[in-house]
Motif scaffolding. Structure first.
Motif, PDB file in Angstrom:
ATOM      1  N   LEU A   1       1.651   1.803  -3.516  1.00 34.43           N
ATOM      2  CA  LEU A   1       0.537   2.463  -4.201  1.00 34.43           C
ATOM      3  C   LEU A   1       0.528   3.948  -3.866  1.00 34.43           C
ATOM      4  N   THR A  51      -2.113  -8.848  -1.906  1.00 33.07           N
ATOM      5  CA  THR A  51      -0.860  -8.094  -2.014  1.00 33.07           C
ATOM      6  C   THR A  51      -0.062  -8.512  -3.236  1.00 33.07           C
ATOM      7  N   ILE A  86      -1.544  -7.037  -6.470  1.00 33.44           N
ATOM      8  CA  ILE A  86      -1.205  -5.629  -6.695  1.00 33.44           C
ATOM      9  C   ILE A  86       0.233  -5.519  -7.173  1.00 33.44           C
ATOM     10  N   GLY A  90      -6.031  -2.127  -2.971  1.00 31.58           N
ATOM     11  CA  GLY A  90      -5.146  -1.570  -1.953  1.00 31.58           C
ATOM     12  C   GLY A  90      -5.926  -0.876  -0.860  1.00 31.58           C
ATOM     13  N   VAL A 125       0.845  -1.194   0.000  1.00 32.98           N
ATOM     14  CA  VAL A 125       0.000   0.000   0.000  1.00 32.98           C
ATOM     15  C   VAL A 125       0.881   1.246   0.000  1.00 32.98           C
TER      16      VAL A 125
END
Lengths: 314, 291, 325
Positions: free
Chosen positions: A133, C273, C276, C297, A130
């Motif tokens: 991202l 995960t 992504i 996410g 994350v």
């Protein structure tokens, strides 16, 4: 820590002679400990055995050639060092300042302090991808774009994977580590020192910078070292914010891409052209990365132990 | 005080930034980058070793030029071409019209395709597998999940373990289009990040099957392929790929937004010249057929 | 990462103000700077929420994205194709259930292995080990946390997978078991450190009292110490769970990455995960696929936030009930 001052469980030695149940319990828990330690040893042994014959001065100082089958991994080492250096000069001051606020300046029961603590705890739990991202969506797509439009007439200069964005992403990721470690050290500084300093007429700022922080240096150092160790090993946040597989130059500018030890391991493990020929290089890279993070972790543990011992003596 | 700080910061930042001479738009809508000494190649994992070898050789012959090669899959390269983060896209499959339209709308340029090499898509099996050949219809059934046991294609009775590529791979896309007729891969196909991962997997799994570029054949075997049940089985080789008798051979491409210019043009021209094409054989792929 | 929830003595501070009535501007600037920088942490969390959310939002709002996929479709099935994740296809399919199930499967394996091992080890180190040994064993286990996850993933891919295949006879070399075992390497130190701290924090008076009343060591442990340390142990499990669902590199390398929706641990699987990480490189900025990945996410982030919140509540409740520290 409170536990450090409690009576050690030697008092449990006064117990009755252990029966079978006790013996089984001790046996089982010992076994569990041994298993976990074995996990550590096996990984280390496998990497050292597989990679030690590859390590050499050339390996550490040359660039890879011949499709990653020969040569060394110097660019990856350089990239990792550059990345963690940038990350540290952002994360450590920010983390120390945050910890100083939480322990020195925040009024007790301050809502802001509580909010900051909650945010630090949550940052620690955010999945590393994350962060990747976030780095892509905020730093590259938004901040980078803004810089490009403002300073470079729209040319993609900063709106692409860059050293600076990867470093900033990692800095946010490692911030909690620095904050927690520094806070622990700051809280361990005796109140009397602060009071004494203020009583002698020093200002709060002088007290913090000249009395408290030097005393807490051990914790700050520990936090910094742990942060560097974490940053050197993380791959997911930098996969899309700056790491590259093969670069013919070293990252010398803030908006350069960079090679990185961890990313190199990932790519070699999954995409290398000739699995057998690149295996030595792969093991060698893993060994270098492991040595790097291990040395850092051991250093942090040593610093923390020395610092705690000194404090207990004081 | 804040102003001087700001100016100092800006100067430092500028000193630490790598910039290229600004590109202008050429006559055909492509970007003209005058005398760029550093170009990026991004995309196909199938082509990444080839790209790297080309880059290494070209840089040796032309000091002062730096070529940066990254993999990630053909899809990654195409996305980078659309996003503007690469000069040349390496792709092991032709670009789709939708993607070409995206390049047009985002970069205002028409995509230019250059064929640079030939590859025979090999079907990998473990060296211990008794299978020697397979037909495309049978291969399709296997990867669609309809055939699940080796005994249905002439092997021992054991479940077939499917290995494949991620969906950003040109190899994945090519296989899907030409073998699976655009149907979806069976969900049980393990998606691996690169051709070498597929090779590694099949090497360690007697019941595995995989696909990938011919250059990666190390420790495993490539099956002979029949176009359909009645055709002769053809082994992948330079001859059969160039004359088209091996049914699943494909071109490898370089894509640019607009006609390549400057360093990019010189590099691409060199790769299709005799010097460049000679290197392809060393890497394991096939040079373009001489027309 | 034990230091994150190490119990720290609360230093009671009086509001000692400087004897000077007038605060010099240096003080003001310093305090302002310190407060300002501290806000970075809040800003970061908010920015992450905002920017990941911003790129994920089009899946709820954009008509163009809805042509290819809607929020509901993420959780639904695609008819005969079932719950399929095939974004690159004639008919793109974005069912995320196989991915979440994959995450849960590997997390389950990781916790099933690491929680018993780590808690048992914590018991040993806190209660039974001689003091000298404790000083070496505890840092040694914490060193396990220092191994980069990409190295653990590499180890799982090359060594663990072969071992698992030999011992369990699995058909697929890379599967949930391998990925779960690999994850255990990362989860063990977390659960161990915090559980050990929790056990050490139990006042020795409890131990003495129990033993004085005639219980054996195992009775003391099971009936008195573990319940007293339970809030801390529960906190460690929650943290371990969060670590496991958020881990990327280990599962990327070791799980086989096949988006299948089933309950078998011996089949390859794909986590959120890893999806992504694998696909972010290839998306065109602004395409439906790009937005779906950001949505994944965002969902993952919300999950970890939720897990932390629930964990905190549970631990708080336990502390109240047990009256322990």
């Amino acid at each position: 820590m409170a536990a450090a001052t409690t009576i050690p469980p030697e008092s449990s030695r006064l117990a009755l002679k252990p029966n079978a149940g006790d013996r089984a319990l001790v046996g089982a828990t010992t076994l569990a400990t041994v298993i976990i330690l074995a996990m550590l040893v096996i990984v280390l042994a496998d990497v050292v055995i597989g990679g030690s014959h590859v390590l050499s001065w050339e390996f550490l100082t040359q660039a890879p050639t011949d499709g990653m089958t020969k040569g060394g991994i110097f660019p990856a080492i350089f990239g990792t060092v550059a990345l963690t250096f940038l990350m540290t000069i952002v994360a450590v001051p920010a983390g120390v300042a945050t910890a100083v606020y939480l322990t020195e300046y925040a009024p007790p029961d301050s809502r802001l302090a509580r909010a900051i603590r909650v945010c630090i705890a949550n940052l620690a739990g955010v999945p590393s991808i994350v962060f990747g991202l976030f780095g892509l969506g905020f730093f590259i797509a938004t901040v980078g774009r803004a810089i490009d439009v403002a300073a470079y007439g729209g040319q993609p200069t900063y709106a692409k994977p860059s050293l600076i964005w990867a470093a900033l992403t990692l800095a946010i990721l490692t911030l909690p580590v620095v904050v927690v470690s520094t806070e622990e050290a700051l809280r361990a500084v005796p109140r009397e020192l602060r009071d004494g300093s203020l009583a002698l007429g020093a200002t709060k700022f002088q007290t913090v910078t000249r009395v408290v922080l030097p005393q807490a240096l051990g914790g700050i150092l520990t936090g910094g070292i742990l942060a560097v160790s974490r940053g050197a090993g993380e791959v997911a946040p930098i996969m899309f914010t700056g790491a590259a597989y093969f670069l013919p130059y070293l990252p010398t500018h803030l908006n350069d891409q960079f090679m990185n030890l961890g990313y190199h391991v990932y790519v070699l493990a999954t995409q290398s052209p000739d699995v057998d020929k690149t295996k030595p290089l792969l093991y060698g890279t893993v060994l270098v990365l492991l040595l790097l993070t291990f040395v850092l972790n051991l250093a942090a543990i040593a610093v923390r132990a020395r610092f705690r011992r000194r404090l207990l003596q004081a | 005080m804040t102003r001087t700080l700001g100016i100092a910061l800006a100067v430092c930042l500028a000193a630490c930034t790598r910039t290229e001479a600004p590109s202008t738009t050429g006559a055909d809508g492509g970007t003209v980058t005058p005398d760029k000494t550093s170009i990026t190649l991004k995309g196909s994992d199938t082509m990444v070793i080839l790209g790297q070898r080309w880059a290494e050789d070209y840089m040796k012959k032309n000091p002062g030029v730096t070529i940066q090669v990254t993999g990630g899959g053909s899809g990654t390269g195409i996305a980078a071409l659309i996003n503007g983060t690469t000069d040349v896209c390496e792709s092991s499959r032709p670009m789709k019209d939708v993607e070409k339209a995206d390049v047009q709308s985002k970069r205002g340029a028409v995509v230019v395709e250059t064929k640079v090499a030939l590859d025979a898509l090999a079907i990998y099996v473990n060296e211990k597998s008794p299978l020697q050949e397979i037909s495309i219809p049978a291969l399709r059934k296997i990867y669609l999940g309809e055939t699940t046991n080796w005994k249905d294609v002439g092997g021992p009775s054991h479940a077939i373990v499917l290995y494949g590529r991620e969906n950003n791979s040109g190899t994945y896309a090519y296989f899907k289009e030409h073998v699976l007729e655009n149907k979806d891969f069976a969900a049980a196909t393990q998606t691996l990040a690169g051709t070498s991962a597929v090779v590694n997997a099949v090497k360690g799994d007697v019941n595995g099957i995989g696909y990938g570029g011919i250059a990666y054949l190390e420790g495993i075997r490539a099956l002979k392929v029949k176009k359909d049940d009645a055709s002769p089985a053809v082994a992948p080789s330079l001859v059969t790929a160039q004359d088209g008798t091996y049914p699943i051979s494909r071109f490898l491409y370089f894509y640019t937004a607009g006609q390549p210019t400057g360093t990019s043009k010189k590099f691409i021209d060199w790769t299709v010249s005799a010097d460049g094409q000679k290197i392809i054989g060393d890497v394991g792929y096939y040079p373009l057929p001489k027309t | 990462m034990a230091s994150i929830t190490t119990s720290v003595p609360v230093v009671e501070r009086k509001q000692t103000r400087s004897l000077r009535r007038t605060t010099r501007w240096v003080e003001r600037v310093a305090e302002g700077l310190v407060v300002g920088v501290s806000l970075v942490s809040i800003a970061s969390v908010l920015l992450i929420l905002v920017f990941v959310g911003k790129e994920a939002l089009p899946i709820l709002t954009s008509a163009k994205v809805h042509q290819e996929v809607t929020f509901g479709a993420l959780f639904g099935s695609y008819g005969s194709a079932g719950y399929a994740w095939q974004p690159v296809s004639e008919v793109p399919k974005y069912s995320i259930l196989p991915l979440f199930v994959g995450t849960l499967k590997v997390t389950f394996v990781a916790l099933a292995v690491s929680v018993p091992l780590s808690v048992a080890a914590a018991v040993y180190v806190a209660e039974f080990a001689p003091r000298r040994l404790r000083e070496y064993v505890k840092p040694a286990i914490e060193l396990l946390a220092g191994i980069p996850s990409v190295v653990v993933g590499f180890f799982a891919l090359i060594v663990l997978a072969t071992w698992v295949q030999r011992v369990f006879g699995t058909e697929h070399r890379l599967n949930s078991l391998v990925a779960g075992f690999g994850l255990a390497f990362a989860v063990c130190p977390v659960v161990f450190s915090i559980s050990e701290d929790a056990l050490r924090s139990v006042p020795d008076a409890y131990r003495s009292a129990a033993l004085a009343l005639g219980s054996t060591r195992s009775q003391t442990l099971l009936r008195v110490l573990l319940p007293a340390a339970m809030p801390g142990i529960a906190a460690s499990i929650v943290l371990g769970f969060g670590r496991a669902i958020g881990e990327t590199m280990i599962v990327l390398l070791a799980s086989g990455n096949a988006a299948i929706l089933d309950a078998s641990l011996e089949h390859s699987t794909r986590t959120v995960t890893a999806t992504i990480a694998q696909e972010l490189g290839e998306v065109v900025v602004g395409s439906p696929h790009y937005h779906v990945l950001f949505a994944l996410g965002a969902l993952l982030f919300l999950c970890t936030l939720g897990v932390n919140l629930v964990g905190e509540r549970v631990v708080f409740g336990m502390r109240k009930r047990l009256g322990g520290r």
